[in-house]
Design a protein around this motif. Structure first.
Motif, short mmCIF file in Angstrom:
data_model
loop_
_atom_site.label_atom_id
_atom_site.label_comp_id
_atom_site.label_asym_id
_atom_site.label_seq_id
_atom_site.Cartn_x
_atom_site.Cartn_y
_atom_site.Cartn_z
N PHE A 90 0.83 -1.21 0.00
CA PHE A 90 0.00 0.00 0.00
C PHE A 90 0.86 1.25 0.00
O PHE A 90 0.61 2.21 -0.75
N ILE A 344 -11.46 5.88 6.37
CA ILE A 344 -12.86 5.61 6.01
C ILE A 344 -13.00 4.13 5.70
O ILE A 344 -12.33 3.61 4.81
N SER A 350 -15.67 -4.24 6.32
CA SER A 350 -14.48 -3.42 6.55
C SER A 350 -14.43 -3.03 8.02
O SER A 350 -14.42 -1.86 8.36
N TRP B 99 -6.65 8.26 -5.13
CA TRP B 99 -6.41 7.04 -5.92
C TRP B 99 -6.97 5.82 -5.19
O TRP B 99 -7.19 5.85 -3.99
N MET B 100 -7.23 4.81 -5.99
CA MET B 100 -7.69 3.54 -5.44
C MET B 100 -6.91 2.42 -6.06
O MET B 100 -6.55 2.46 -7.23
N ASP B 101 -6.67 1.39 -5.26
CA ASP B 101 -6.02 0.19 -5.73
C ASP B 101 -7.06 -0.92 -5.67
O ASP B 101 -7.60 -1.21 -4.60
N LEU B 108 -11.15 -2.67 -2.23
CA LEU B 108 -10.58 -1.42 -2.72
C LEU B 108 -9.80 -0.78 -1.57
O LEU B 108 -10.32 -0.66 -0.47
N LEU B 109 -8.59 -0.36 -1.86
CA LEU B 109 -7.81 0.40 -0.88
C LEU B 109 -7.37 1.69 -1.55
O LEU B 109 -7.08 1.69 -2.75
N GLY B 110 -7.27 2.78 -0.81
CA GLY B 110 -6.84 4.00 -1.47
C GLY B 110 -6.59 5.15 -0.52
O GLY B 110 -6.61 5.00 0.71
N LEU B 388 -8.72 4.94 2.63
CA LEU B 388 -9.99 4.35 2.21
C LEU B 388 -9.85 2.83 2.23
O LEU B 388 -8.92 2.28 1.63
N ILE B 389 -10.75 2.17 2.96
CA ILE B 389 -10.72 0.72 3.03
C ILE B 389 -12.13 0.18 2.75
O ILE B 389 -13.06 0.41 3.52
N TYR B 390 -12.27 -0.50 1.63
CA TYR B 390 -13.50 -1.25 1.36
C TYR B 390 -13.08 -2.71 1.24
O TYR B 390 -12.40 -3.09 0.29
N TYR B 391 -13.41 -3.51 2.25
CA TYR B 391 -13.00 -4.91 2.25
C TYR B 391 -14.19 -5.74 1.77
O TYR B 391 -15.31 -5.57 2.24
#
Lengths: 436, 436
Positions: A90, A344, A350, B99-101, B108-110, B388-391
């Motif tokens: 990351f 967030i 999450s 940005w997002m990865d 999604l992480l960013g 930003l963390i969407y798991y």
């Protein structure tokens, strides 16, 4: 866990800056280290940590570092190594290149981006020694390219090597191999000013007790420091679509940190609020750290009822929480309206510990409303930039008059003349030559 | 201007933190503004600036702003506008996107990158009011996208509108239209905590006297502040290929700022050193600000003789000067070895005033050796980032056990259970379930 209205609820708390006596004690320690170096460092280590060391035994040896691997479970090594990989991946995405802008007149302008040369990471001793925090402090510096990363941590009063093997393994996995067994204000002063055994650093980061925090403030300027973290916070904005069991568990995971920690639920649903309230009580009763979590929930926990999710987002923006979980339908749809939140977390899976330990983003995040203006720890915290200006002769000849006009307007004739000597030499007198 | 050896020469000077009386005075002013708002602000403005204002007249009107254009030369408007264009163009290149990865498991992480919401810029009154500094503080904030930029500046004791029209024009060209005629510690406190007339900001920047500096330190935490600048510095590394007339003029352009300013020449050539020494004396005699520049050269000026250019670069790295001019053959060839310098000026035509006024890079640059770890003012100073963390469910199911292992290792069972309640619900018990 009380249910309250949104108005006038504010997470921010007065920041602790220590008593005059604590400030005085820290100033003396810092001055002694600056003046006496290792001698004072060894004296304070004996006084505060009960360890009588010699200069030659301050540094943790490679053998001790390798031995630490024998003292921890292989499953821990695997887990911390997997976390380190994610954190590294990351933070690699945050890396930036030096850049140049090439002008038509032959000039070059740009920013040179370089890592800091030497960084010190403080790791607290005892129960506050978290392997995950070692990763979160060290890896961004390492990814930034800092060539020298040094760790300091107080020796426990008991054992001989005196450092938790889990911390040593985390340090090794993160890539630190210069570790000193010193702690407290004396360690901060040693990092800032250097001693015979410890070379001075450019920046000090990592958490610590009030003496460590005061020492960091005291040496700031001679070196850079990170910001001083307040108690941890979570705010969850959820509606009926969320599972009260998940939300209660997430609130408690934050509350168990510290009696000063804060766990807030914001919801448009009174029914959901009550379900979460009950679920928090149920889960709390079974939690090993129920005394700490209970005190946190009692003092700083709250459910804030709002009219709509949009109104909830505005409450979040006012709180500017360290951690923010948004558990509603299509959480991504609200992202653009979230102005202030350190991290967030979107959607039901999450859960905050995903970010605390594993996903990759840093878990050192602004507290106490400072997410309004600051950011989680990142690669940018371990670089510095230099402006680059290469001006061509053509550029100077075309713009010299304008530069001289601005300089003379500010009464800085010497600035104007630095341009003028060049214009004269090149056969072009300044337009404002009569002002000379 | 003395000629000295490289060893033990250090630019760094003790930083001024004010007397106990000054600190006490500032603390009282800040507390009064926090408690009484406008009433205290108007009282202190009358006391310190000799201006009896009402709340309604604190803000500079649009008419006053337009009228300022009538009071300055058109050539000044053209020059400041051209400078603003260049500064804006350079800072635009520093802008970054969120940005997002996207992960293969659907996560999604960013990093979400956002401007600060409201920024306050302090502009000193009197002779220290530099239009160029208005541009350098305001434009990076504006380019960052800060929606509200507010300027404060003390009313002069003389006139009615009380603000230098050149400052007002610079503010308008930079894009500020919310300006208040207040100064000193009281203005800083008003920006930090807000009054009835002035809404609070997220960050305060801009230079000021010792009271302003102390007030910024006092309110730090409630808001962000910029760093507090020390006296200005230049170091020039030049060899026989350089023109002593240029080099002397550049050294003097820095020395004229302030008796505490520092101008250092580093050179491998004794002959060149002597030529510059003589040329400095010659040009100094004709300089309007010769008393200030002379005192600066006398106290803080020096020529440092080195064996080679490479050795000179190492001296520069130790000094970490605010401004660094490298005037040798092929200066670009040495760029990679310059580790510490706030701004790097390459070649004979990149005289420091080019950067002070016009080229585009910021002229607010770290002083007093802090270029080791900090950077010129830039767009990054006016943004903040949120992780930003969407798991995804899949990601949580695959990694839940590892996260629980790490949480339990740190004794944070509540963290482990936040994961575990989800795994149980999804029909996958945690690997460490027996630890529960």
């Amino acid at each position: 866990m009380k249910i309250v209205k949104a108005q006038d609820f504010d997470l921010r708390r007065e920041v602790e800056y220590g008593s005059p006596e604590q400030n005085e004690a820290v100033r003396k320690i810092v001055a002694d280290i600056k003046k006496e170096g290792d001698a004072a460092l060894l004296r304070y280590t004996e006084k505060f940590d009960g360890m009588k060391l010699e200069a030659a035994s301050l540094r943790v040896t490679q053998e001790e570092l390798h031995a630490a691997y024998e003292q921890v479970e292989p499953s821990f090594v695997e887990a911390i190594s997997a976390a380190a990989d994610n954190i590294r991946a990351f933070h690699m995405k945050q890396k930036r290149n030096s850049w140049m802008d090439l002008q038509p007149d032959g000039s070059l302008l740009g920013q040179v981006i370089r890592p800091l040369h030497r960084v010190g990471v403080y790791v607290p001793g005892g129960k506050a020694a978290y392997p995950s925090s070692v990763l979160m402090n060290v890896i961004p510096a390492q990814v930034a390219g800092v060539p020298e990363i040094v760790m300091v941590t107080p020796p426990a009063t008991g054992g001989k090597a005196g450092i938790d093997p889990y911390i040593l393994v985390a340090a090794a996995e993160a890539g630190v191999n210069e570790i000193y067994r010193v702690g407290g204000a004396q360690a901060i002063a040693a990092l800032a000013y250097g001693t015979e055994s410890i070379a001075p650093v450019d920046k000090i980061c990592g958490p610590g007790n009030i003496y460590v925090a005061l020492a960091k403030r005291e040496v700031f300027g001679a070196v850079d420091i990170d910001s001083i973290a307040g108690p941890s916070e979570i705010a969850v904005l959820a509606d009926d679509s969320a599972d009260p069991v998940y939300v209660a568990a997430d609130l408690l995971s934050q509350a168990e940190h510290d009696e000063m920690a804060s766990a807030i639920l914001v919801t448009p649903s009174e029914q959901f609020a009550k379900a979460c309230q009950a679920e928090v009580q149920r889960q709390l009763a079974e939690l090993p750290r129920r005394d700490i979590a209970g005190a946190s929930i009692e003092q700083y926990g709250a459910v804030i009822l709002v009219g709509t999710i949009e109104e909830g987002i505005e409450v979040i923006n006012r709180l500017a929480p360290e951690h923010f979980e948004l558990i509603v339908d299509n959480p991504m749809g609200y992202l653009a309206s979230i102005r202030n939140a350190g991290a967030i977390f979107l959607g039901p899976y999450s859960s905050e510990p995903v970010g605390d330990y594993f996903a990759g983003p840093n878990h050192i995040i602004p507290t106490n409303g400072t997410a309004r203006f600051s950011s989680p720890v990142e690669v940018d915290d371990f670089i510095k930039k230099s402006s680059l200006i290469y001006y061509s002769k053509e550029a100077l000849l075309s713009n010299g008059d304008t530069i001289m006009e601005l300089a003379r307007r500010e009464g800085l004739e010497g600035h104007a003349r630095a341009i003028e000597v060049r214009l004269l030499k090149e056969g072009k007198a300044g337009a404002n030559d009569d002002n000379k």
